[in-house]
Enzyme design. Structure first.
Site, PDB file in Angstrom:
ATOM      1  N   ASP A  65      24.378 -55.670   9.681  1.00 45.53           N
ATOM      2  CA  ASP A  65      25.519 -54.776   9.448  1.00 45.53           C
ATOM      3  C   ASP A  65      26.788 -55.605   9.538  1.00 45.53           C
ATOM      4  OD1 ASP A  65      27.055 -52.488   9.052  1.00 45.53           O
ATOM      5  OD2 ASP A  65      26.842 -51.743  11.095  1.00 45.53           O
ATOM      6  N   SER A  66      27.904 -54.990   9.173  1.00 43.57           N
ATOM      7  CA  SER A  66      29.187 -55.672   9.330  1.00 43.57           C
ATOM      8  C   SER A  66      29.692 -55.594  10.767  1.00 43.57           C
ATOM      9  CB  SER A  66      30.232 -55.067   8.392  1.00 43.57           C
ATOM     10  OG  SER A  66      30.434 -53.701   8.699  1.00 43.57           O
ATOM     11  N   CYS A  83      23.631 -50.451   6.986  1.00 42.12           N
ATOM     12  CA  CYS A  83      25.008 -50.122   6.603  1.00 42.12           C
ATOM     13  C   CYS A  83      24.941 -49.333   5.311  1.00 42.12           C
ATOM     14  CB  CYS A  83      25.809 -51.406   6.420  1.00 42.12           C
ATOM     15  SG  CYS A  83      27.444 -51.193   5.672  1.00 42.12           S
ATOM     16  N   THR A 106      27.384 -48.551   3.213  1.00 41.91           N
ATOM     17  CA  THR A 106      28.176 -49.187   2.160  1.00 41.91           C
ATOM     18  C   THR A 106      27.405 -50.322   1.516  1.00 41.91           C
ATOM     19  OG1 THR A 106      30.247 -48.610   3.274  1.00 41.91           O
ATOM     20  CG2 THR A 106      30.331 -50.393   1.659  1.00 41.91           C
ATOM     21  N   GLU A 145      33.284 -48.913  17.651  1.00 35.63           N
ATOM     22  CA  GLU A 145      33.431 -50.314  18.057  1.00 35.63           C
ATOM     23  C   GLU A 145      34.093 -50.398  19.435  1.00 35.63           C
ATOM     24  OE1 GLU A 145      32.825 -53.372  16.295  1.00 35.63           O
ATOM     25  OE2 GLU A 145      31.696 -52.329  14.739  1.00 35.63           O
ATOM     26  N   CYS A 166      27.476 -42.657   8.313  1.00 33.69           N
ATOM     27  CA  CYS A 166      27.823 -44.056   8.564  1.00 33.69           C
ATOM     28  C   CYS A 166      27.060 -44.458   9.813  1.00 33.69           C
ATOM     29  CB  CYS A 166      29.328 -44.210   8.784  1.00 33.69           C
ATOM     30  SG  CYS A 166      29.834 -45.837   9.409  1.00 33.69           S
ATOM     31  N   HIS A 181      27.749 -46.291  12.170  1.00 35.22           N
ATOM     32  CA  HIS A 181      28.559 -46.302  13.395  1.00 35.22           C
ATOM     33  C   HIS A 181      28.575 -44.931  14.081  1.00 35.22           C
ATOM     34  CE1 HIS A 181      30.264 -50.157  12.042  1.00 35.22           C
ATOM     35  NE2 HIS A 181      30.760 -50.279  13.259  1.00 35.22           N
TER      36      HIS A 181
END
Length: 262
Positions: A9-10, A73, A75, A151, A185, A187
């Site tokens: 993931d980013s 992810c 995206t 985050e 998402c 997250h």
């Protein structure tokens, strides 16, 4: 010998996908790689996103033998999977918003899709809605604020509840109130507890269990324990934010965090 799964993931959102896989297949070796140098991926062009994901994953595969890659992810999954599958000979599993299960679970026929602005706008997402939830009312909310809050949470900082309340206000006070919420998402499941406080009557649905089942199907049953089983985490930029994530990554079972040179 245990097989190795790379979860990519980013940022730290992919931990919400990693954890169900670990619970269902605890004997696997895991590599968790987050590309914090290019975070967030929603701000990259499609060509740059594909190039970057392939670059980072290739760098990991030069260090470790891997049996399966999970792109944790939304995206990245909508853009990168064809290129990765062409590049690799091992299975690659992506993530899509859990619209299909939400359409089957809703009681009042109203679903909320909570995702990043890019996922909300993407034609792929609208095709999923048309295919699986055409007979339902689907309300869309695109936000990057919850990515930031997730985050923060995993860095040990307080979640800013007024920020979440502002994002979710239309579904708290509007005439149409979804009883089922798709966390679109990776997250966002990290904020399930906080979202549930603001929308206590809503069922929260994400993709973690579905991805774990897909991994199990592709790899088959694994040993429950393995004496030499290892789990390592990699970032692409060694900074203060990455350092703050070390304690959290340890609680997820990762014994080290190393900066990856791509």
């Amino acid at each position: 010998m245990s097989k190795t799964v790379l979860v990519f993931d980013s940022g730290v959102g992919g931990l919400s996908i990693y954890e169900p896989i670990r619970q269902q297949l605890p004997g696997l070796n895991f590599l968790y790689v987050f590309d914090n140098e290019c975070f967030p991926y929603g701000e990259l062009s499609e060509s740059r996103l594909v190039e970057r994901c392939c670059q980072v994953i290739a760098a990991v595969l030069m260090r470790h033998p891997v049996d399966l890659v999970v792109i944790a992810c939304n995206t990245a999954s909508t853009h990168v999977l064809p290129s990765l599958r062409q590049m690799l000979t091992i299975p690659v599993v992506g993530v899509v918003p859990a619209i299909k299960p939400a359409a089957g679970a809703t009681r009042n026929g109203c679903i909320g899709l909570l995702a990043t602005p890019g996922t909300v706008a993407r034609s792929y997402t609208h095709r999923l809605i048309q295919e699986f939830a055409a007979h339902r009312q689907v309300l869309l909310c695109g936000t990057t604020e919850l990515v930031v809050q997730a985050e923060r949470k995993l860095m040990g900082l307080a979640v800013e509840m007024p920020v979440l309340a502002e994002v979710l206000a239309p579904w708290q006070q509007g005439a149409l109130r979804p009883d089922t919420l798709v966390l679109g998402c990776t997250h966002f499941p990290l904020l399930k507890e906080e979202i549930a406080r603001l929308l206590p009557d809503a069922l929260l649905v994400d993709s973690g269990d579905a991805v774990a089942k897909r991994v199990m199907h592709l790899l088959g049953s694994q040993p429950e324990t393995e004496q030499n089983k290892t789990s390592r985490a990699y970032c692409t930029r060694d900074d203060d934010k990455a350092a703050r994530l070390r304690p959290t990554l340890q609680t997820y079972g990762f014994e080290s965090l190393t900066c990856l040179t791509c």
